[in-house]
Design an enzyme around this catalytic site. Structure first.
Site, PDB file in Angstrom:
ATOM      1  N   CYS A  79       0.667  -1.375   0.067  1.00  0.00           N
ATOM      2  CA  CYS A  79       0.037  -0.070   0.098  1.00  0.00           C
ATOM      3  C   CYS A  79       0.831   1.206  -0.028  1.00  0.00           C
ATOM      4  O   CYS A  79       1.605   1.376  -0.909  1.00  0.00           O
ATOM      5  CB  CYS A  79      -0.878   0.120   1.019  1.00  0.00           C
ATOM      6  N   HIS A 184      -3.614  -4.822  -0.374  1.00  0.00           N
ATOM      7  CA  HIS A 184      -3.137  -5.601   1.174  1.00  0.00           C
ATOM      8  C   HIS A 184      -3.355  -6.818   0.851  1.00  0.00           C
ATOM      9  O   HIS A 184      -4.301  -7.444   1.081  1.00  0.00           O
ATOM     10  CB  HIS A 184      -4.126  -4.764   2.201  1.00  0.00           C
ATOM     11  N   GLU A 186      -2.542  -8.954   3.185  1.00  0.00           N
ATOM     12  CA  GLU A 186      -2.894  -9.395   4.565  1.00  0.00           C
ATOM     13  C   GLU A 186      -4.390  -9.342   4.655  1.00  0.00           C
ATOM     14  O   GLU A 186      -4.978  -9.806   5.717  1.00  0.00           O
ATOM     15  CB  GLU A 186      -2.115  -8.783   5.786  1.00  0.00           C
TER      16      GLU A 186
END
Length: 202
Positions: A79, A184, A186
């Protein structure tokens, strides 16, 4: 060991939890020696480009990250962390980035009309060239974005983009041992975990 660079910007522990769920050892740290001795390094980040760049410089970690790249250690920016890899960013003025990838970071509003900004939600990946970062990922897989700026003039390193409406938006870049994802991993479910796993195998 994967070092997650802690410079006061980003949700570091959700990333650490994702790596832990993959059985990967990681360390959230601002210690330069620990970062330089790591097998792989992740530069996370949320917020404004200028503020984050200032924090990297003030802590001396900007030079540490450049040294990581120069040493050939796999480096992943996520990001805002990806945006910082470029030469400059234009968010509330012009700010110098790390200069590890050619290109600049510009407001999405310059290209996107009639759609909500920030760009927030799930979009499918369109690959521009093969990359080991996506060895477990298929074109069309969905990943999670939340951002108001994007990398531009980065054709040399562009690995993947998505379409926000009809506008192509930079999704991932890479050159040598330096990689970045605007999305992202994650927060991207099983697809994101596969990308983190691939990074751990670089």
């Amino acid at each position: 060991m994967i070092a997650i660079v802690d410079y006061g910007v980003g949700n570091l522990f959700s990333l650490k939890s994702s790596l832990q769920s993959l059985g990967l050892e990681s360390l959230v740290t601002s210690d330069k020696k620990a970062i330089l001795s790591a097998d792989r390094v992740i530069l996370p980040g949320v917020g404004a480009f200028g503020d984050a760049a200032d924090k990297l410089n003030e802590t001396g970690l900007a030079d540490t990250v450049r040294e990581v790249a120069a040493n050939g250690t796999p480096l992943l920016g996520i990001c805002l962390g990806m945006q910082l890899l470029f030469e400059r960013g234009y968010e509330y003025g012009e700010h110098r980035g790390l200069g590890l990838l050619k290109g600049e970071v510009r407001p999405l509003a310059e290209d996107v009309t009639g759609l909500k900004i920030p760009h927030m939600g799930w979009n499918s990946l369109i690959f521009t060239k093969p990359s080991p970062l996506f060895k477990y990922t298929c074109e069309g897989d969905y990943v999670y974005f939340v951002h108001s700026f994007q990398a531009k003039k980065c054709e040399d390193s562009l690995l993947a983009y998505c379409e926000y409406g009809t506008t192509p938006v930079t999704a991932a870049c890479g050159s040598g041992n330096v990689y970045g994802t605007q999305f992202h991993p994650e927060k991207s479910g099983p697809v994101g975990m596969k990308i983190l796993r691939a990074f751990a195998e670089l």
